[in-house]
Design an enzyme around this catalytic site. Sequence first.
Site, PDB file in Angstrom:
ATOM      1  N   ASN A 208      -0.905   8.143  57.392  1.00 62.66           N
ATOM      2  CA  ASN A 208      -1.936   8.807  58.203  1.00 62.66           C
ATOM      3  C   ASN A 208      -1.439  10.188  58.651  1.00 62.66           C
ATOM      4  O   ASN A 208      -0.316  10.585  58.357  1.00 62.66           O
ATOM      5  CB  ASN A 208      -2.328   7.929  59.399  1.00 62.66           C
ATOM      6  CG  ASN A 208      -1.134   7.643  60.286  1.00 62.66           C
ATOM      7  OD1 ASN A 208      -0.573   8.550  60.892  1.00 62.66           O
ATOM      8  ND2 ASN A 208      -0.713   6.381  60.354  1.00 62.66           N
ATOM      9  N   ASP A 303       2.247  -5.952  64.748  1.00 59.31           N
ATOM     10  CA  ASP A 303       1.853  -5.028  65.822  1.00 59.31           C
ATOM     11  C   ASP A 303       3.085  -4.848  66.716  1.00 59.31           C
ATOM     12  O   ASP A 303       3.457  -5.760  67.471  1.00 59.31           O
ATOM     13  CB  ASP A 303       0.668  -5.593  66.612  1.00 59.31           C
ATOM     14  CG  ASP A 303       0.121  -4.546  67.579  1.00 59.31           C
ATOM     15  OD1 ASP A 303       0.931  -3.867  68.251  1.00 59.31           O
ATOM     16  OD2 ASP A 303      -1.108  -4.402  67.653  1.00 59.31           O
ATOM     17  N   ILE A 304       3.706  -3.689  66.603  1.00 58.63           N
ATOM     18  CA  ILE A 304       4.987  -3.462  67.299  1.00 58.63           C
ATOM     19  C   ILE A 304       4.786  -3.467  68.812  1.00 58.63           C
ATOM     20  O   ILE A 304       5.522  -4.115  69.555  1.00 58.63           O
ATOM     21  CB  ILE A 304       5.618  -2.138  66.818  1.00 58.63           C
ATOM     22  CG1 ILE A 304       5.883  -2.249  65.314  1.00 58.63           C
ATOM     23  CG2 ILE A 304       6.901  -1.827  67.573  1.00 58.63           C
ATOM     24  CD1 ILE A 304       6.215  -0.954  64.623  1.00 58.63           C
TER      25      ILE A 304
HETATM   26  N1  CTP Z   1       0.728  -0.064  67.430  1.00 57.89           N
HETATM   27  C1  CTP Z   1       1.880  -0.708  67.046  1.00 57.89           C
HETATM   28  N2  CTP Z   1       1.891  -1.417  65.891  1.00 57.89           N
HETATM   29  C2  CTP Z   1       0.792  -1.514  65.121  1.00 57.89           C
HETATM   30  C3  CTP Z   1      -0.385  -0.848  65.500  1.00 57.89           C
HETATM   31  C4  CTP Z   1      -0.393  -0.124  66.666  1.00 57.89           C
HETATM   32  O1  CTP Z   1       2.881  -0.627  67.746  1.00 57.89           O
HETATM   33  N3  CTP Z   1       0.838  -2.213  64.002  1.00 57.89           N
HETATM   34  C5  CTP Z   1       0.726   0.648  68.707  1.00 57.89           C
HETATM   35  C6  CTP Z   1       0.640   2.156  68.615  1.00 57.89           C
HETATM   36  O2  CTP Z   1       1.924   2.732  68.620  1.00 57.89           O
HETATM   37  C7  CTP Z   1      -0.109   2.501  69.883  1.00 57.89           C
HETATM   38  C8  CTP Z   1      -1.018   1.310  70.113  1.00 57.89           C
HETATM   39  O3  CTP Z   1      -0.422   0.246  69.382  1.00 57.89           O
HETATM   40  O4  CTP Z   1       0.739   2.597  70.998  1.00 57.89           O
HETATM   41  C9  CTP Z   1      -2.424   1.476  69.705  1.00 57.89           C
HETATM   42  O5  CTP Z   1      -2.503   1.953  68.399  1.00 57.89           O
HETATM   43  P1  CTP Z   1      -3.920   2.220  67.729  1.00 57.89           P
HETATM   44  O6  CTP Z   1      -3.698   2.618  66.306  1.00 57.89           O
HETATM   45  O7  CTP Z   1      -4.724   3.119  68.598  1.00 57.89           O
HETATM   46  O8  CTP Z   1      -4.572   0.795  67.833  1.00 57.89           O
HETATM   47  P2  CTP Z   1      -4.745  -0.369  66.820  1.00 57.89           P
HETATM   48  O9  CTP Z   1      -3.872  -1.482  67.187  1.00 57.89           O
HETATM   49  O10 CTP Z   1      -4.637   0.161  65.447  1.00 57.89           O
HETATM   50  O11 CTP Z   1      -6.241  -0.812  67.140  1.00 57.89           O
HETATM   51  P3  CTP Z   1      -7.639  -0.260  66.539  1.00 57.89           P
HETATM   52  O12 CTP Z   1      -7.644  -0.593  65.104  1.00 57.89           O
HETATM   53  O13 CTP Z   1      -8.651  -1.027  67.341  1.00 57.89           O
HETATM   54  O14 CTP Z   1      -7.697   1.191  66.849  1.00 57.89           O
END
Ligand code: CTP
Length: 396
Positions: A208, A303-304
Amino acid sequence: MNKSVLMIIGGGIAAYKSLELIRLLKARSIGVRAIMTKAAEEFVTPLSVASLSGEKVHSALFNLTDEVEMGHIELSRSADLVVVVPATADLMAKMAAGLANDLASTTLLATDKKVLIAPAMNVRMWLHAATQRNIATLENDGIQFVGPNEGDMACGEFGAGRMAEPVEILAAIEKLLSPTIQLLKGKKILVTAGPTREPIDPVRYISNHSSGKQGYAIAEAARNMGADVTLVSGPVSLAPPTGMTFLNVQTADEMLNACEGVYDVVICAAAVADWKVAEVSSNKIKKNKISGVPSLSFIENPDILATLSKAGKSRAKLVVGFAAETEDVVLNGKAKLARKGCDLIIANDVSETSGVFGGDKNIVHLVSAKGVEDWPRLSKIEVAQRLMAYVAGQLK
Ligand code: CTP
């Protein structure tokens, strides 16, 4: 940062790096006034220095116009910090002896501000007993040093005497300028930043547009406040910051592994890819070996932020996440706070019109159990500084 430095540019081949340093300082809203020695003008032009700093460059001690506009004593005290880049053997000798026979040395003798020097010279000159004596004198006088590093020299030799890189000098300057330096002293802080890169085959990947700027600024702000910082970064085009543990990763799985450890604060600013390719091809996918277009199937990445928020006994005292949204920013931020189990969500608008992705500004909303705090449009560096001051407050 509403601060300024007086940069004294000495006459050495490393003088060219002072231009990059001026650029870095200006990008952080740190004002720069420059004095060039006569020798420095052989290496960089006053015009380049003036163009980058946006200020008149001073060089002559006896210049009536300059004295009327701003006397040399005033010049020596006008900044928050005096930086000598590069500090040549000659300039250091003058400083150690208290000589004042040109504008640079007079200013250094007249200043009542902290002085930071970035020495640069041939390794033999650096190791010479006279220079070593001068170093001891300058250290005794409270002069701060950054570098020199060991490395290849312009003269073809190898050893100590290579000037510190502009990013290292910048870090040293920010540390000296930061009044909040001790706010996070002794705190272990983990920051994730940048995108992740999920492979499709050995030559292709999914990623991204995250630039990593906000995460890097947070890590640097925490470092400047005295924290013991670990920055886990996906692939970005920013230079690794100094003064912290830096771990470079590619995929979300690697990022999660690198986040292992016990921390006081975790800040997940990375734009982690939500999905990875289920079966990564070990060979390049060839057009002539498939019929039509390839189809990829995905599986979810870890999801970290959620994992670190639910880490049980080893959970950090404060876990902060970001919510990069293109619509319903605050609403989505609230939902994410609940879903991920973190303590604070920094919700920001990353829609194309906001200019946040890749840009230098950010408009954020702090979403926590206590409510929502809207911050004005700030630079990513200001957001980082404010956020770390907020974090320090929460840890009290
Ligand atoms: N994040 C993470 N690991 C992931 C996805 C997200 O640690 N696999 C963390 C990002 O670093 C950020 C937060 O979660 O602090 C939100 O990330 P975001 O991309 O906005 O959210 P998503 O979990 O992708 O949710 P959505 O698809 O609803 O936007």
